[in-house]
Structure formats: C-alpha cells, structure tokens
Scaffold this motif. Structure first.
Motif, mmCIF file in Angstrom:
data_model
loop_
_atom_site.group_PDB
_atom_site.id
_atom_site.type_symbol
_atom_site.label_atom_id
_atom_site.label_comp_id
_atom_site.label_asym_id
_atom_site.label_seq_id
_atom_site.Cartn_x
_atom_site.Cartn_y
_atom_site.Cartn_z
ATOM 1 N N GLU A 187 0.831 -1.205 0.000
ATOM 2 C CA GLU A 187 0.000 0.000 0.000
ATOM 3 C C GLU A 187 0.865 1.255 0.000
ATOM 4 O O GLU A 187 0.594 2.213 -0.722
ATOM 5 C CB GLU A 187 -0.927 -0.003 1.225
ATOM 6 N N LYS A 188 1.920 1.256 0.802
ATOM 7 C CA LYS A 188 2.802 2.432 0.885
ATOM 8 C C LYS A 188 3.454 2.714 -0.475
ATOM 9 O O LYS A 188 3.533 3.882 -0.904
ATOM 10 C CB LYS A 188 3.884 2.204 1.939
ATOM 11 N N ASN A 195 -3.213 -7.337 -9.218
ATOM 12 C CA ASN A 195 -4.556 -7.306 -8.637
ATOM 13 C C ASN A 195 -4.593 -6.608 -7.277
ATOM 14 O O ASN A 195 -5.541 -5.880 -6.961
ATOM 15 C CB ASN A 195 -5.105 -8.725 -8.504
ATOM 16 N N ASP A 196 -3.532 -6.818 -6.445
ATOM 17 C CA ASP A 196 -3.505 -6.199 -5.111
ATOM 18 C C ASP A 196 -3.581 -4.680 -5.210
ATOM 19 O O ASP A 196 -4.335 -4.040 -4.467
ATOM 20 C CB ASP A 196 -2.226 -6.601 -4.353
ATOM 21 N N GLU A 197 -2.801 -4.112 -6.116
ATOM 22 C CA GLU A 197 -2.807 -2.655 -6.276
ATOM 23 C C GLU A 197 -4.122 -2.168 -6.877
ATOM 24 O O GLU A 197 -4.588 -1.082 -6.528
ATOM 25 C CB GLU A 197 -1.630 -2.205 -7.141
ATOM 26 N N GLU A 198 -4.721 -2.964 -7.758
ATOM 27 C CA GLU A 198 -6.012 -2.577 -8.332
ATOM 28 C C GLU A 198 -7.076 -2.464 -7.234
ATOM 29 O O GLU A 198 -7.852 -1.513 -7.209
ATOM 30 C CB GLU A 198 -6.467 -3.602 -9.385
ATOM 31 N N VAL A 199 -7.093 -3.444 -6.338
ATOM 32 C CA VAL A 199 -8.054 -3.434 -5.222
ATOM 33 C C VAL A 199 -7.791 -2.241 -4.308
ATOM 34 O O VAL A 199 -8.717 -1.553 -3.867
ATOM 35 C CB VAL A 199 -7.980 -4.765 -4.435
ATOM 36 N N LEU A 200 -6.508 -1.986 -4.020
ATOM 37 C CA LEU A 200 -6.142 -0.849 -3.162
ATOM 38 C C LEU A 200 -6.571 0.476 -3.798
ATOM 39 O O LEU A 200 -7.164 1.325 -3.142
ATOM 40 C CB LEU A 200 -4.629 -0.835 -2.925
ATOM 41 N N MET A 201 -6.265 0.630 -5.092
ATOM 42 C CA MET A 201 -6.610 1.881 -5.791
ATOM 43 C C MET A 201 -8.104 2.149 -5.702
ATOM 44 O O MET A 201 -8.529 3.279 -5.463
ATOM 45 C CB MET A 201 -6.162 1.789 -7.254
#
Length: 364
Positions: free
Chosen positions: A159-160, A184-190
């Motif tokens: 996330e950071k 996918n992790d960054e897509e969900v975070l965004m």
C-alpha cells in the motif's frame, strides 16, 4: 453507477443536465444556483432496441438508463472549503465517473467567474482543486500505513509503495488516473482509496451554435491539452440542445438538427459516451410482454447478468440461452434464428457480449 457533471460556475452544467434528463434544475446566470446535487435517470439512446420493438411488437419497451448528477460549480480554494467546496467534492467522490464541462464560447452577457473565457485555465483550476483534495487523502493514509510498513508488514508495504507513486504524481500536478496499478492487489487498493482524480473523465466543450459541428479555437486548445490523458472530448452546443428539447415534435427537432448540420442531438452522443465511460454495456430480453435493455458491467458473466433481473436468477442459475443481436435481426425472430442454428446454450463461465439477446433458466 453515476456520472457527475463538474466544472466552474456558469459553464452550462445545469442547462446540460436539463437537456439530458428533461428535469428542470434551476439554471440562472449566477454561481451556486445548484446547491444540492440533482440526479437525473437518463435513457440511453440505442437504435437496437427500436429494431427489436419493430420485430417483436411487445406490449412495452424499457430502455437502459444511466444516472447523471448535476454538481454545483467548483471554485479556486474548494479543496480548502472555499465556496461550497467540501460539499461539492463529497458529491464528486460519490460518482463513478466525471463529465467535465468547459466553456468554449464567447458571450458578454454570461459572466465568467475569472473574467474571460479560457478553457485551459478553467480545466487546470478544477484539476488542481481535485488533485489537492486527493493529496490530502493520500497523505492521511500514508501517516497510518508508514508505521505498519516499517515493521515489515507486506500488505502495508504494498500500500505504501502505491501511495508514494500516487503522491509523487499529484505533487507534479498529475491526476491519480495516470498511475497504473501493478497487479490485482494494487487494483483493489486503488479502488479502496476512492480518489477523485482516479475516476475516468469525459470532457464536454460547450460551444456556440455555429461551432457545434467542427468546434472552434477553444476546442482545439482543449484537444491539444488532453491528448495524453486517454480521455474523450465531445463538442456540444448546450444552448442549442436546450432549444431542441423545447420543440414539441420529432420532425421539428430533426429540421433544427439538419439546419445545424447534425444527424442527432449532441445530448444523445454524450449519454452513450457516459455509459461507455462507466464501463457499462447492454444485453436484451425480448418477448411479447416486454422488450428490455439491461445494464451490466463490461466483462459480466451470464449468472451476473441474470442477477440484474433478480438475485434468484443468479443464485439458481442453470443456463443462458443466447442469440446475438445481429443474428436476431438478420433472421427476424427468435424462432428463425433457432432454425438457422444461431441459438446458443451457455453456462456459468459465459462472458456476456454487448447486444446479446438472452433468456435465463434457473431453479431456486
């Protein structure tokens, strides 16, 4: 799914909203005439449904719709609460996409909050206010996540890293949508950040009637400015569109459009563009009781499409019976399409295509 109309005061937002929704949001020659966001449920113009109606002759027809929100004009300092800034920014945050109206016409009788017409400056004013608000959001999240990231927490570190990239872009006066999530992790975070400048945007150049077909020098400036943004630019004479909506008959409206050199109202073009901007598509059900266009997200599977009709359809999904729109129209009926072998039975993995004519079998 909602698309919000934004822009500086007096650029034609409420007049445009009235044209789109046939609602009567207050439209006056002074800032802040729209205090509460007006929401219009707008039919999506689609000639395919007219053709299906002609073939099936149903008792009723139901078109797809899109929600358009008329948001009051932003001003400099909105990110710090100037004008009605916080409320406006909150209204934008609740929308899924942004329709950014830019004034691209000269008229001494309509005041401009900054004294003269300059769509480049106007766009930058809005962009900066939205970017400042997002920067505030990002920095607050970074405060929380930094400590966890230092302890070696992998999720916090992911996330950071994303927040740092977004922050850097915002500090360079770039919108969050210029940052491409990695995996996918960054897509969900965004998605979870709910950043205003991450939302897809469509630019509407509001021009005088004589510029409705080919645009003008202001439109050229806007196109040049946004060429790297992966954003569509639409030319619309909002004043002329308002005149068209006042005409009683279809024939009168067509004559008006022909005189302007247009084949259809610009509002129809805009509604379809907003639908596309929201990543929506249409499938149809066609029977003697009703021909109906159903709205689904692009990439929806058959059970998800069925769930739009009723949650029981998705829970108890057995199969989907599918005829493409082109085949349905070519053969003239469901029965003839079946005879020609154009009737397909699809299972849970089927990804619905735009224009599919469908029936669902389910058991609950």
């Amino acid at each position: 799914m909602k698309a919000g109309i934004v822009g500086l005061p007096n650029v034609g937002k409420s007049t445009l909203f009235n044209c789109l929704s046939n609602a009567k949001a207050q439209s006056a020659n002074f800032p802040f005439c729209t205090i509460e966001p007006n929401i219009g449920v707008v039919n999506v113009p689609d000639p395919r449904i007219n053709k299906l109606e002609e073939l099936v002759k149903p008792e009723r027809v139901q078109m797809a719709t899109v929600d358009i929100v008329d948001i009051a004009g932003l001003v400099k300092g909105a990110s710090k609460g100037e004008g009605l800034g916080n409320q406006f920014l909150g209204n934008i945050r609740e929308c899924n996409a942004i329709i950014h109206v830019l004034r691209c016409f000269d008229n001494d009788n309509i005041v401009h909050v900054d004294g003269n017409v300059n769509p480049i400056r106007d766009k930058e004013t809005i962009d900066i206010e939205l970017q400042l608000k997002d920067l505030e959001t990002v920095e607050k999240r970074l405060e929380k996540v930094n400590r966890a990231a230092k302890t070696g927490n992998k999720e916090a570190q992911t996330e950071k890293a994303l927040l740092d990239r977004i922050r850097e872009a915002l500090l360079q006066a770039k919108s969050a949508r210029t940052i491409t999530p990695q995996g996918n992790d960054e897509e969900v975070l965004m998605e979870s950040f709910q950043l205003i400048t991450a939302k897809p945007v469509l630019y509407v150049c509001n021009v005088d009637e004589n510029s409705a077909v080919n645009g003008n020098k202001y439109v050229d400036q806007v196109r040049e400015l946004v060429k790297d943004e992966d954003a569509e630019v639409i030319i619309l004479s909002v004043g002329a569109e308002a005149d068209i909506t006042e005409l009683e008959s279809y024939e009168e409206r067509q004559v008006f459009l022909e005189d302007m050199g247009l084949t259809e109202p610009g509002a129809s073009v805009l509604i379809r563009a907003a639908y596309k901007l929201l990543k929506q598509q249409t499938y149809f059900t066609a029977g003697v009781k009703e021909v109906r266009a159903w709205t689904i997200n692009i990439g929806s599977t058959a059970p998800q499409a069925a769930g739009v009709i009723h949650t029981d359809f998705e829970k108890g999904f057995i199969r989907a019976e599918v005829i493409s729109y082109e085949d349905y129209v070519h053969y003239g009926s469901e029965a003839k399409a079946k005879e020609a072998g154009k009737f397909k039975v699809e299972g849970k993995e089927y990804v619905v295509k735009d224009g599919d004519v469908m029936h669902f079998r389910f058991n609950v």
